[in-house]
Design a protein around this motif. Structure first.
Motif, PDB file in Angstrom:
ATOM      1  N   GLN A   1      24.858 -16.764   3.808  1.00 24.16           N
ATOM      2  CA  GLN A   1      24.174 -15.560   3.344  1.00 24.16           C
ATOM      3  C   GLN A   1      23.732 -15.720   1.892  1.00 24.16           C
ATOM      4  O   GLN A   1      22.613 -15.332   1.525  1.00 24.16           O
ATOM      5  CB  GLN A   1      25.099 -14.351   3.486  1.00 24.16           C
ATOM      6  N   THR A   2      24.592 -16.296   1.057  1.00 24.20           N
ATOM      7  CA  THR A   2      24.240 -16.534  -0.349  1.00 24.20           C
ATOM      8  C   THR A   2      23.073 -17.505  -0.456  1.00 24.20           C
ATOM      9  O   THR A   2      22.140 -17.300  -1.236  1.00 24.20           O
ATOM     10  CB  THR A   2      25.453 -17.087  -1.113  1.00 24.20           C
ATOM     11  N   ARG A   3      23.132 -18.562   0.339  1.00 24.51           N
ATOM     12  CA  ARG A   3      22.047 -19.551   0.321  1.00 24.51           C
ATOM     13  C   ARG A   3      20.721 -18.909   0.707  1.00 24.51           C
ATOM     14  O   ARG A   3      19.692 -19.131   0.055  1.00 24.51           O
ATOM     15  CB  ARG A   3      22.386 -20.688   1.291  1.00 24.51           C
ATOM     16  N   GLN A   4      20.726 -18.084   1.763  1.00 25.38           N
ATOM     17  CA  GLN A   4      19.498 -17.426   2.193  1.00 25.38           C
ATOM     18  C   GLN A   4      18.998 -16.451   1.129  1.00 25.38           C
ATOM     19  O   GLN A   4      17.791 -16.338   0.891  1.00 25.38           O
ATOM     20  CB  GLN A   4      19.730 -16.686   3.514  1.00 25.38           C
ATOM     21  N   GLN A   5      19.927 -15.776   0.467  1.00 24.65           N
ATOM     22  CA  GLN A   5      19.553 -14.847  -0.591  1.00 24.65           C
ATOM     23  C   GLN A   5      18.882 -15.583  -1.749  1.00 24.65           C
ATOM     24  O   GLN A   5      17.900 -15.102  -2.319  1.00 24.65           O
ATOM     25  CB  GLN A   5      20.800 -14.109  -1.085  1.00 24.65           C
ATOM     26  N   LEU A   6      19.389 -16.756  -2.076  1.00 17.67           N
ATOM     27  CA  LEU A   6      18.793 -17.556  -3.143  1.00 17.67           C
ATOM     28  C   LEU A   6      17.409 -18.051  -2.744  1.00 17.67           C
ATOM     29  O   LEU A   6      16.477 -18.069  -3.562  1.00 17.67           O
ATOM     30  CB  LEU A   6      19.703 -18.739  -3.478  1.00 17.67           C
ATOM     31  N   ILE A   7      17.241 -18.429  -1.494  1.00 16.89           N
ATOM     32  CA  ILE A   7      15.932 -18.880  -1.010  1.00 16.89           C
ATOM     33  C   ILE A   7      14.918 -17.739  -1.067  1.00 16.89           C
ATOM     34  O   ILE A   7      13.788 -17.910  -1.543  1.00 16.89           O
ATOM     35  CB  ILE A   7      16.060 -19.439   0.426  1.00 16.89           C
ATOM     36  N   GLU A   8      15.317 -16.566  -0.607  1.00 15.38           N
ATOM     37  CA  GLU A   8      14.406 -15.419  -0.619  1.00 15.38           C
ATOM     38  C   GLU A   8      14.063 -14.994  -2.048  1.00 15.38           C
ATOM     39  O   GLU A   8      12.908 -14.660  -2.343  1.00 15.38           O
ATOM     40  CB  GLU A   8      15.029 -14.253   0.147  1.00 15.38           C
ATOM     41  N   THR A   9      15.057 -15.015  -2.925  1.00 15.96           N
ATOM     42  CA  THR A   9      14.807 -14.653  -4.324  1.00 15.96           C
ATOM     43  C   THR A   9      13.917 -15.681  -4.989  1.00 15.96           C
ATOM     44  O   THR A   9      12.989 -15.333  -5.738  1.00 15.96           O
ATOM     45  CB  THR A   9      16.141 -14.535  -5.086  1.00 15.96           C
ATOM     46  N   GLY A  10      14.190 -16.965  -4.727  1.00 13.29           N
ATOM     47  CA  GLY A  10      13.338 -18.017  -5.280  1.00 13.29           C
ATOM     48  C   GLY A  10      11.898 -17.882  -4.818  1.00 13.29           C
ATOM     49  O   GLY A  10      10.959 -18.049  -5.599  1.00 13.29           O
ATOM     50  N   LEU A  11      11.718 -17.570  -3.545  1.00 13.80           N
ATOM     51  CA  LEU A  11      10.367 -17.375  -3.002  1.00 13.80           C
ATOM     52  C   LEU A  11       9.635 -16.289  -3.785  1.00 13.80           C
ATOM     53  O   LEU A  11       8.475 -16.471  -4.188  1.00 13.80           O
ATOM     54  CB  LEU A  11      10.453 -16.994  -1.524  1.00 13.80           C
ATOM     55  N   GLN A  12      10.297 -15.174  -4.019  1.00 15.89           N
ATOM     56  CA  GLN A  12       9.668 -14.059  -4.735  1.00 15.89           C
ATOM     57  C   GLN A  12       9.330 -14.435  -6.175  1.00 15.89           C
ATOM     58  O   GLN A  12       8.220 -14.173  -6.652  1.00 15.89           O
ATOM     59  CB  GLN A  12      10.594 -12.846  -4.706  1.00 15.89           C
ATOM     60  N   LEU A  13      10.280 -15.052  -6.881  1.00 16.95           N
ATOM     61  CA  LEU A  13      10.063 -15.362  -8.291  1.00 16.95           C
ATOM     62  C   LEU A  13       9.032 -16.471  -8.486  1.00 16.95           C
ATOM     63  O   LEU A  13       8.170 -16.379  -9.362  1.00 16.95           O
ATOM     64  CB  LEU A  13      11.381 -15.740  -8.957  1.00 16.95           C
TER      65      LEU A  13
END
Length: 205
Positions: A11-23
């Motif tokens: 879940q943390t990994r996916q959250q980082l991927i989604e946040t990275g995508l946005q930023l």
């Protein structure tokens, strides 16, 4: 400190991927640090490095986590191309544009990986995949055009490869303008107008 379960780690990994995508899509690759990604995702800097070696690795994993709509639309229209290739080509293009309009993540991926004005060092590892994808999308257009020539919808001496290159350039330009404008015009409506003009300009029999 309690050890995180595999589910929590995923879940943390996916959250980082989604946040990275946005930023990355909003700020650009070179203006986005891993510290910013970690902070925006609500995790420690160390937690980010547990999942990703560096910024290039995070970008690579973001690229692998999302699919752009070209392949799915190509497969959906491939059979129809046996009966009416130009109609299938139109549906392919409009289907791709509709998916970009529907899925913000698709536009973000395209913006990060296919719209860099100059080479970005952190994309070096993924660049061969990006190049292969560009060639694949052009080959998909070429397939429809080759079928159209077989069906005598195009002149016998027309070049599917050259026509596919021109179509790809025009459609890429439309998509990039839409993304740069942050969706300030109707992508599907403008796409419909563009594909009408492009198909009308093909060397018909």
């Amino acid at each position: 400190m309690a050890r995180r379960t595999p589910e929590e780690a995923a879940q943390t990994r996916q959250q980082l991927i989604e946040t990275g995508l946005q930023l990355f899509s909003r700020q650009g690759i070179e203006n986005t640090t891993l510290k910013q990604v970690a902070q925006a995702a609500g995790v420690t800097h160390g937690a980010l490095y547990w999942h990703f070696r560096n910024r290039a690795d995070l970008l690579l994993q973001i690229h692998h986590a999302y699919e752009l709509p070209f392949e799915a639309q190509y497969l959906e229209q491939r059979q129809g191309a046996q009966q009416d290739a130009l109609a299938a080509l139109r549906q392919y293009v409009m289907g791709v544009l509709a998916e970009f309009a529907r899925l913000p993540a698709a536009g973000a991926i395209y913006k990060i990986f296919y719209m860099a004005a100059t080479p970005v060092a952190d994309l070096a590892e993924v660049e061969p995949e990006l190049s292969d994808n560009r060639t694949l999308w052009q080959d998909q257009l070429k397939f429809f055009l080759k079928q159209a020539r077989k069906q005598k919808q195009l002149r016998k001496n027309s070049s599917p490869a050259a026509l596919a290159f021109c179509l790809q350039a025009a459609l890429s330009g439309l998509l990039q303008e839409w993304l740069k404008s942050e969706g300030r015009f109707d992508l599907q409506a403008e796409g419909q107008m563009l594909i009408d003009i492009l198909l009308a300009g093909l060397p018909h029999k």
